[in-house]
Scaffold this motif. Structure first.
Motif, short mmCIF file in Angstrom:
data_model
loop_
_atom_site.label_atom_id
_atom_site.label_comp_id
_atom_site.label_asym_id
_atom_site.label_seq_id
_atom_site.Cartn_x
_atom_site.Cartn_y
_atom_site.Cartn_z
N VAL A 87 -10.07 -10.64 -5.53
CA VAL A 87 -10.17 -11.20 -4.18
C VAL A 87 -8.93 -10.83 -3.37
N PHE A 88 -7.76 -10.99 -3.97
CA PHE A 88 -6.52 -10.67 -3.26
C PHE A 88 -6.44 -9.18 -2.94
N SER B 273 -23.01 -14.42 -8.64
CA SER B 273 -22.07 -14.02 -9.69
C SER B 273 -20.80 -14.85 -9.62
N ASN B 274 -20.00 -14.72 -10.66
CA ASN B 274 -18.72 -15.42 -10.70
C ASN B 274 -17.78 -14.86 -9.62
N ASN B 275 -17.87 -13.55 -9.39
CA ASN B 275 -17.02 -12.94 -8.37
C ASN B 275 -17.34 -13.52 -6.99
N GLU B 276 -18.64 -13.71 -6.71
CA GLU B 276 -19.03 -14.29 -5.44
C GLU B 276 -18.57 -15.74 -5.35
N ALA B 277 -18.57 -16.43 -6.48
CA ALA B 277 -18.09 -17.82 -6.51
C ALA B 277 -16.61 -17.91 -6.15
N GLU B 278 -15.84 -16.91 -6.56
CA GLU B 278 -14.41 -16.88 -6.22
C GLU B 278 -14.23 -16.73 -4.71
N TYR B 279 -15.03 -15.87 -4.11
CA TYR B 279 -14.94 -15.71 -2.65
C TYR B 279 -15.38 -16.99 -1.95
#
Length: 219
Positions: A152-153, A117-123
């Motif tokens: 993430v923050f 996912s995009n969220n995992e890409a941010e991490y």
């Protein structure tokens, strides 16, 4: 690097009182310390960094001389993107830092597989950023982290719960920061303010990989 001062003041009648300053840059704190010491009534003067470590004036001056030759005053940006069709992710980071009186910028990106996912890409982008800081030799310093992935923050700050998908990334990130003894300062920003890192992540998705270090002109 920011510190606050704590000094024990002694009156002519030998009464003592402990004073604590606000947090300030080391250079400003040392300047105040010089002035305070001129009173001749300072029994003890200590400086505390953001990790709560205490330094004497002599120790702090020595530390700053050592830091000057290493990367410091670090501000780091990150961004991640995800393509649902190809299942590929692109991550991009930009690091600004000072060394030997000069200002530098590092730009780097990478294309990653096996993300969901995009969220995992941010991490993944945040972890990639930590790897670049490790390669740069950053350790035992505060680092300002900026990005538009506010989740993430919030999760790294323990303000929001961490779910299974992000859990392994949070653990990896925390372990890496602990290894490098980094004191994180999280500063969420808007997408427009994160343009450099966003462009690098997009370029990585398209297969354009970039790694560069540039000395910048000081204002």
């Amino acid at each position: 690097m920011k510190v606050f001062m704590e000094w024990t003041y002694v009156t002519p009648k030998k009464k003592e009182m402990v004073w604590t300053s606000k947090e300030m840059e080391v250079e400003e704190a040392l300047s105040f310390a010089e002035d305070i010491e001129k009173t001749g009534r300072v029994k003890q003067l200590l400086f505390y960094d953001t990790r709560g470590v205490a330094w004497t004036k002599k120790e702090l001056i020595k530390l700053m001389k050592e830091i000057e030759t290493e990367p410091h005053d670090i501000v780091a940006y990150f961004d991640g993107g995800f393509d649902h069709e190809t299942k590929k992710a692109g991550v991009g980071v930009v690091i600004y830092y000072k060394q030997n009186g000069d200002l530098f910028r590092i730009r780097a990106n990478a294309q990653l597989d096996e993300l969901q996912s995009n969220n995992e890409a941010e991490y993944a982008a945040f972890y990639f950023l930590l790897e670049q800081l490790e390669h740069l030799g950053v350790h035992h310093l505060p680092v300002v982290f900026r990005g538009d992935a506010h989740v993430v923050f919030h999760q790294l700050s323990d303000e929001w719960p961490v779910f299974s998908e992000e859990g392994r990334w949070v653990e990896r990130i925390e372990q890496k920061m602990k290894k490098l003894c980094i004191s994180p300062i999280y500063e969420p920003i808007g997408r427009k303010q994160n343009g450099e890192a966003d462009q690098l992540a997009t370029q990585a998705l398209h297969g354009t990989i970039i790694t560069s270090t540039m000395r910048l002109e000081r204002e």
